[in-house]
Enzyme design. Structure first.
Site, PDB file in Angstrom:
ATOM      1  N   GLU A  29       2.886   4.772  -4.279  1.00 23.08           N
ATOM      2  CA  GLU A  29       3.090   5.728  -5.383  1.00 23.08           C
ATOM      3  C   GLU A  29       4.520   6.288  -5.445  1.00 23.08           C
ATOM      4  OE1 GLU A  29      -0.851   4.976  -4.360  1.00 23.08           O
ATOM      5  OE2 GLU A  29       0.572   6.046  -3.112  1.00 23.08           O
ATOM      6  N   ASP A  58      -8.691   4.315  -3.320  1.00 20.26           N
ATOM      7  CA  ASP A  58      -9.674   4.646  -2.282  1.00 20.26           C
ATOM      8  C   ASP A  58     -10.874   5.371  -2.871  1.00 20.26           C
ATOM      9  OD1 ASP A  58      -7.909   3.515  -0.494  1.00 20.26           O
ATOM     10  OD2 ASP A  58      -7.026   5.412   0.103  1.00 20.26           O
ATOM     11  N   ASP A 115       0.835  -1.202   0.000  1.00 19.35           N
ATOM     12  CA  ASP A 115       0.000   0.000   0.000  1.00 19.35           C
ATOM     13  C   ASP A 115       0.874   1.257   0.000  1.00 19.35           C
ATOM     14  OD1 ASP A 115      -2.379   1.359  -0.076  1.00 19.35           O
ATOM     15  OD2 ASP A 115      -2.887   1.031   2.028  1.00 19.35           O
TER      16      ASP A 115
END
Length: 802
Positions: free
Chosen positions: A401, A466, A398
């Site tokens: 990026e 999300d 998670d």
């Protein structure tokens, strides 16, 4: 530090002289052209795939993260005239104008793509990139996760992976940015660059496509093909194909933000079992290593207060057919238990002062693991190795990026902005390579929300981030999935039900999202915990509505696993755009609400509340409503009646759909009893289908030949319907025989004669007799279904119906 400099919007320095040809050298499948400003290398990887690599003098070049294929041994033909070079393979021709240097690409004599000015550079801020000419009416798909419509021409957007929390119907920048476009002119263009940049798809100048970036690699790749599926196949051959995942990947997941304790995790698994709802995986979010959200990231070890016996829990789950997936992040907080250990190991990316770089973000004061350095990889991997040895089945990466990435962060191979978009890619590479080396008997599961072109070759299972828990959040999910699927990421999926926000439970929204999820690559409801994402925590009516859908997901395992096989060998996405059906209908390039699930199904998720019908774009041919059996045909948009129990799911005439009985987990899966559905129509004279089977877990089963292929054929021979069932191959655990029930849909009349391998079989009048006898048939006049039970033992079994 220049090769060619011109004045355009993103380049503000004065124009300098264009590059002038000096000499060339052809070696094998590589042509090197020397100019007064540097070298340009043309590498042919396939007859239909060529890379143009501009190496300007004094410009730093990073490695290619995208290309995994080596230049092939391809026969090239080179012609030279006074003003150009012409380089040709069997599939592509590159025209190289000498003064100024400019490249154009042709296929079968037709112009595919041409540089408008070629390579451009700004000496002041190190931006560089390429400009290409666009043709009238040309549509451009791709660019990664964005909610902008399928055709992105006329848009300008950042090339920078960035979280967009709670996005809805529109987003120009999201978690998974890709410098990759698919054109309606039948080419794919890859800007092979990992740096922070921008794509301008005719926004500034409607006739010009331009890529720019702050450093990185000055290279692009042109991929050609005769069809869109061939384009995807050629592209994924270049960048790598998705390894076949374990069969359990296609099952149901229990997932939320998050399970706080071992007791809670065990209870949710038991609740699924008590409700007799299938379950194959449980996902543990960040509470597995800390009691609350902030202050613990980087511990990456069990909180033994909340999870006192994790090894036993993992073993118990595994014995019950439930695979455990743990969240991990690349951030190590200075308050975490491992901070000093990570610093001592040299695992933390550094600042300009040479010290471990620290900064503040939502979860606390932190450093970032340098996944580009050997020290960072070694330290990070040993954590995954330990967890896998304990029994953890899958990795969830998670915030990759990375979610926060200060520009002055120094990585082993470059600054933050130079490598930003490759961070998740390198992270996945590290985990996948470690799994191959240390756990060669396992098929890796690596779920991540950010990466780069080619990340699919590391088994990456991405999701769309999300998303807002709203109808607006549901609406762009098909568009996002189709775009990513065309870019090689066949397992893109959404948090079913929506993740962010939503103060009250919207029952209809939840049902519609999970119905859509049945025809998504991964079925994983996931959300913030104030509204339970797991089906078992909802009311009886919601469970009763969705139970048949979840069972259908498991009944379709033979079909879905075959889609996974097709993706692994050809790059074909599981979710496919309608224009794959009819490439001459360019209007289908814009279709973002309906899609093909494999070849057999056309699915249109319902994304508005309170409707009694839903529009479906037909791509041509004949289709049957899966629920009502109503026949549709043509290329029009039709209104399909729906209830809360149904969404539009159509089945193509001439399709074979293999199904099995539903099970409580894929651990219990067997294809010994197989129902093979065939959708007959007078418009179809011949048809074929396939089914792939292996043990569901052996890595490289395809390469090792440890699999079985079941092929199905139909032929209308002057009114006699002929079916052939063929099987070939072997694997450990293969059924020696199968009880196959062939269900022929849309059978207009009761047959007078049915034979199996030349032997007449009985047509019984009651379904009860059909259920208990072997090698019999039954015709249901009301449903127009003919069912034939076959004991399939031979490599070839033939049926005839008249």
């Amino acid at each position: 530090m220049r090769l060619l400099l011109i004045f355009i919007v993103f380049l503000s320095a004065p124009a300098l002289l264009a590059a002038q040809y000096q000499q060339h050298n052809l070696q094998g499948s590589t042509l090197t052209v020397d100019t007064d400003e540097g070298a340009v290398t043309l590498n042919f990887y396939q007859n239909d795939v060529v890379e143009a690599f501009y190496q300007a003098k004094g410009v730093k070049q990073l490695p290619s993260f995208s290309i995994s294929q080596s230049p092939a041994d391809i026969a090239l033909r080179l012609q030279e005239t006074a003003d150009k070079l012409i380089l040709s393979s069997a599939g592509l021709t590159v025209n190289i104008e000498k003064s100024p240097l400019k490249l154009s690409y042709y296929r079968s004599g037709k112009l595919l793509l041409a540089e408008e000015q070629g390579y451009v550079q700004n000496a002041d801020n190190q931006q560089h990139g390429f400009r290409f000419a666009l043709t009238p009416g040309e549509k451009l798909l791709g660019g990664g996760e964005r909610a902008l419509g399928m055709d992105r021409r006329g848009q300008k957007f950042p090339l920078y992976n960035k979280a967009h929390y709670g996005y809805s119907t529109e987003s120009s920048q999201m978690y998974f940015s890709l410098p990759l476009l698919l054109s309606s002119n039948k080419y794919i263009l890859l800007f092979d660059n990992s740096a922070k940049g921008e794509a301008d798809l005719g926004a500034t100048d409607k006739n010009v496509l331009q890529f720019s970036a702050e450093g990185g690699r000055s290279s692009y790749v042109v991929v050609a093909g005769d069809s869109y599926p061939q384009l995807v196949s050629n592209y994924t051959a270049l960048t790598g194909r998705q390894p076949l995942p374990a069969r359990w990947t296609l099952g149901n997941y229990a997932s939320r933000f998050g399970y706080h304790t071992e007791v809670e995790a065990r209870a949710v698994v038991q609740k699924f079992r008590d409700a007799k709802l299938p379950l194959d995986a449980i996902v543990l979010d960040l509470y597995w290593f800390g009691p609350d959200i902030q202050g613990h990231m980087g511990n990456l070890d069990w909180d033994r207060t909340a999870f006192p016996h994790p090894e036993q829990m993992l073993a118990d789950f595994s014995a019950d057919g439930v695979n455990t997936i743990l969240v991990t992040e690349p951030f190590v907080l200075t308050t975490s238990k491992r901070w000093q250990q990570a610093v001592a190991a040299g695992a933390i990316a550094r600042g300009l002062d040479g010290q471990p770089k620290t900064f503040d973000f939502y979860f606390g004061n932190t450093g970032l693991i340098d996944v580009f350095s050997e020290q960072g990889q070694n330290w990070f991997w040993q954590i995954y190795q330990s967890l896998t040895e304990q029994g953890v089945a899958g990795v969830w990466g998670d915030l990759g990026e990375p979610e926060v990435h200060p520009e002055d962060t120094v990585h082993a191979i470059g600054m933050a902005n130079e490598v930003h978009n490759a961070f998740g890619h390198q992270w996945a590479d590290m985990v996948y390579s470690g799994m191959q080396q240390h756990f060669p008997a396992k098929r890796p599961f690596i779920m991540m929300r950010a990466g780069a072109p080619g990340s699919q070759r590391f088994g990456m299972v991405p999701w769309t981030g999300d998303v807002d828990r709203s109808w607006g959040g549901l609406k762009p999910q098909v568009e996002l999935a189709l775009t990513m699927g065309l870019s090689g990421f066949g397992y893109i999926h959404s948090d079913l039900g929506g993740f962010a926000g939503g103060e009250t439970f919207d029952k209809e929204l939840y049902i519609r999202w999970l119905q859509y999820g049945v025809f998504q690559p991964v079925f994983r409801p996931h959300a913030q915990e104030h509204i339970a994402p797991e089906l078992v925590f909802h009311d009886k009516d919601t469970i009763d509505t969705l139970r048949p859908w979840l069972n259908l997901r498991y009944q379709l395992l033979p079909y879905n696993y075959t889609l996974a096989y097709q993706n692994s060998v050809s790059g074909m996405p599981l979710m496919r755009p309608l224009f794959f059906y009819d490439e001459t209908n360019t209007a289908l390039l814009d279709e973002k609400n309906s899609y093909l699930w494999g070849d057999a199904f056309l699915v249109a998720p319902v994304t508005e509340p309170g409707v009694t019908s839903w529009p479906v774009q037909l791509p041509g041919g004949v289709w049957f409503d899966y629920f009502s059996t109503k026949r549709y045909a043509g290329t029009t948009k039709v209104e399909v009646p729906v209830t809360l129990n149904t969404i539009p799911v159509l089945v193509k005439a001439g399709s074979f759909v293999p199904m099995t009985k539903p099970v409580q987990s894929t651990q219990d899966y067997s294809s010994e009893q197989l129902t093979l559905h065939y959708y007959a129509d007078s418009s179809i004279d011949c048809a074929k289908g396939e089914m792939y089977e292996d043990d569901g877990k052996t890595p490289d089963a395809i390469a090792k030949g440890e699999f079985e292929r079941l092929n199905f054929y139909y032929l209308n021979d002057n009114g006699t319907q002929k079916f052939e069932l063929r099987r070939s191959g072997d694997y450990n655990g293969k059924p020696q025989s199968r009880e196959v029930t062939l269900v022929v849909h849309n059978q207009s009349a009761k047959p007078s004669h049915i034979s199996i391998d030349g032997r007449y079989i009985q047509l019984v009048p009651q379904p009860a007799r059909f259920a208990r006898l072997e090698n019999v048939a039954y015709y249901d006049k009301a449903s127009r279904q003919l069912s034939i039970k076959v004991d399939w033992q031979a490599d070839l079994t033939q049926l005839a119906i008249r």
